[in-house]
Scaffold this active site. Structure first.
Site, PDB file in Angstrom:
ATOM      1  N   HIS A  92       0.710  -1.194   0.196  1.00  0.00           N
ATOM      2  CA  HIS A  92       0.168  -0.181   0.024  1.00  0.00           C
ATOM      3  C   HIS A  92       0.906   0.589   0.052  1.00  0.00           C
ATOM      4  O   HIS A  92       0.229   2.119   0.757  1.00  0.00           O
ATOM      5  CB  HIS A  92      -0.793  -0.126   1.168  1.00  0.00           C
ATOM      6  N   ASP A 148       0.417  -5.208   5.319  1.00  0.00           N
ATOM      7  CA  ASP A 148      -0.448  -5.769   4.892  1.00  0.00           C
ATOM      8  C   ASP A 148      -0.496  -5.693   3.446  1.00  0.00           C
ATOM      9  O   ASP A 148      -0.305  -4.900   2.689  1.00  0.00           O
ATOM     10  CB  ASP A 148      -1.878  -5.456   5.660  1.00  0.00           C
ATOM     11  N   GLU A 149      -1.698  -6.757   3.174  1.00  0.00           N
ATOM     12  CA  GLU A 149      -1.284  -7.191   1.698  1.00  0.00           C
ATOM     13  C   GLU A 149      -0.476  -6.375   0.469  1.00  0.00           C
ATOM     14  O   GLU A 149      -0.564  -5.998  -0.316  1.00  0.00           O
ATOM     15  CB  GLU A 149      -2.996  -6.369   1.224  1.00  0.00           C
ATOM     16  N   VAL A 150       1.258  -7.270   0.451  1.00  0.00           N
ATOM     17  CA  VAL A 150       2.315  -6.705   0.013  1.00  0.00           C
ATOM     18  C   VAL A 150       1.399  -7.474  -1.505  1.00  0.00           C
ATOM     19  O   VAL A 150       2.543  -8.804  -1.453  1.00  0.00           O
ATOM     20  CB  VAL A 150       3.481  -7.446   0.478  1.00  0.00           C
ATOM     21  N   TYR A 151       0.712  -7.179  -1.752  1.00  0.00           N
ATOM     22  CA  TYR A 151       0.950  -8.251  -3.717  1.00  0.00           C
ATOM     23  C   TYR A 151       1.600  -8.101  -4.555  1.00  0.00           C
ATOM     24  O   TYR A 151       2.534  -6.648  -4.353  1.00  0.00           O
ATOM     25  CB  TYR A 151      -0.324  -7.536  -4.246  1.00  0.00           C
TER      26      TYR A 151
END
Length: 473
Positions: A92, A148-151
């Site tokens: 993010h 979070d959400e380390v795509y």
């Protein structure tokens, strides 16, 4: 129904990456938060922090000034609200990596969401951000470093090369970067404990967690915003984290911003259910692990998405959820306190349209947003798509050629003019209400996303009728 109350701090999450309120509004709602049971604030600044020097490009047009950051903390202290800043340091990071000067630090060249953990400059960038925010928050005990959400982690060229090595895994890439960031923070600010979102840890074995040593550096915040949260699953996850070495954990629920990327009205019943399940979790023998809970109030799903529910719209939900955590469930006492605190006639957690929208700061926005969300588009679409005189005698074909039967005009023109007048007035009332709380870009964005399309369609119909009638004279 459970009877245990939520242990530890109760943090209201202020997601400032969309619709940051003016400090004057925060001054009005902080005492309300405290009265309803909040004991802290989780402040996610993103691009609203007044970064300077090499980071100045990160500032949004209406970022807070350093004086305003200090004023926000003074207001929080005056109402005994613990402040925990939140700065994303891995995933993010769109607000950073969208800029040309930092684009070379992306994990994936074309995607600005995640940081490349292999570059030394990545840690230098994150360290500079942390230092500037910490310099403005000298007395904090905790600092949330996101993660979070380390795509797409592991899919960049350098990560792919690393993963060819026997000891390298995506879990290791994540843990090593978190440890580096947490260690950097600890070396400069040893009295501050880092917090991270837990989702990237969930599938990591307890043995890997224990071996990594990450538990000595950070405290995970376990988040889940669904209405049918599985309490037993969360209890098992917390026990796994305990076995992995973590002695303290945080929880994260949601009071708004978690039920739709373009949601405008908060479904209170959904969030009530979410909090009831979190109370079941702490009733399941893991309360000793819990440092507290953050009631998240997301304002955008990410840096590039539209706005979801505005803060004033979510305040009734926040009030209910805070009181539930204090009283151990949704009781008549909770309803009574919320009604009195917000000036509500009769709180209805399942019905968005109430006869009384309250008298709390921003309640005028709640009332106007509710009207717009429930009735604007439906009333305009009803006229444009279902009125037989519009669809039959003033279709797009007729409008393009300025053909209209003068008798048939009387069956829809007065309604169109009346609707246009009504919704134009409400739009201006809402613009004034929004401008009292928000900066101009927020008012412009919300109105353009939620009001202007329907109003423009209505205005075009009225204008086309006038032109068609004039063409016949």
């Amino acid at each position: 129904m459970t009877s245990i109350s939520m242990p530890g701090l109760k943090l209201v999450h202020l997601d400032l990456k969309g619709a940051p309120p003016k400090v004057s509004y925060l001054a009005q709602v902080f005492p309300l938060f405290r009265a309803l049971g909040a004991s802290g604030l989780l402040i996610e600044y993103e691009d609203t922090f007044p970064y300077d020097g090499d980071l100045e490009c990160l500032r949004a047009q209406y970022a807070y000034s350093h004086a305003e950051i200090e004023e926000i903390q003074n207001l929080a202290n005056a109402h005994s609200l613990e402040v925990i800043p939140l700065v994303q340091t891995f995933g993010h990071l769109e607000f950073v990596l969208k800029h040309q000067q930092f684009s070379h630090l992306r994990e994936m060249e074309n995607f600005p969401n995640a940081l490349n953990p292999h570059k030394e400059e990545s840690l230098q960038l994150v360290g500079a951000m942390l230092r500037q925010v910490m310099d403005a928050h000298r007395n904090v005990k905790w600092f949330h470093i996101g993660a979070d959400e380390v795509y797409y982690l592991g899919e960049g060229k350098e990560s792919q090369h690393c993963l060819l090595e026997a000891e390298c895994t995506v879990e290791r890439l994540f843990l090593d970067h978190v440890k580096a960031v947490a260690g950097h923070l600890a070396s400069s600010f040893p009295s501050v404990t880092p917090i991270i979102w837990d989702d990237m840890l969930r599938n990591t074995s307890e043995e890997t967690l224990a071996e990594s040593g990450v538990a000595k550096l950070v405290e995970p915040m376990i988040w889940d915003y669904v209405s049918d949260l599985d309490a037993n699953n969360k209890i098992n996850l917390m026990e796994k984290y305990r076995r992995g070495g973590f002695t303290k954990l945080w929880l994260a629920s949601a009071f708004k911003g978690a039920t739709g990327v373009n949601q405008t009205i908060t479904p209170i019943g959904h969030h009530v259910e979410n909090h009831l399940h979190w109370l079941q979790v702490v009733n399941g023998g893991v309360a000793d692990l819990v440092q507290g809970i953050a009631l998240t109030g997301w304002q955008r799903y990410d840096h590039f998405s539209v706005l979801c529910e505005l803060l004033p719209v979510g305040i009734p939900s926040l009030a209910v959820c805070l009181q539930m955590l204090e009283h151990g469930g949704y009781t008549e006492k909770v309803k009574e306190v919320v009604d009195q605190s917000l000036g509500l006639c009769n709180l209805d957690i399942d019905n968005a349209m109430s006869s009384c929208m309250g008298s709390f700061p921003g309640s005028d926005i709640l009332a106007l947003v509710t009207q717009v969300s429930l009735f604007l588009k439906t009333s305009v679409d009803e006229l444009l798509e279902k009125n037989r005189y519009v669809t039959g005698w003033f279709s797009p074909y007729h409008r393009k050629r300025q053909i209209v039967h003068p008798i048939m005009v009387h069956h829809f023109q007065p309604e169109a003019v009346s609707l246009l007048s009504k919704w134009t007035t409400i739009r201006e009332q809402l613009r004034l209400a929004l401008d009292n709380i928000y900066y101009p870009n927020t008012s412009e964005e919300w109105l353009e996303e939620n009001v202007c399309t329907s109003l423009d369609n209505l205005q075009r119909l009225v204008d086309d009728v006038d032109r068609a009638l004039q063409a016949q004279t």
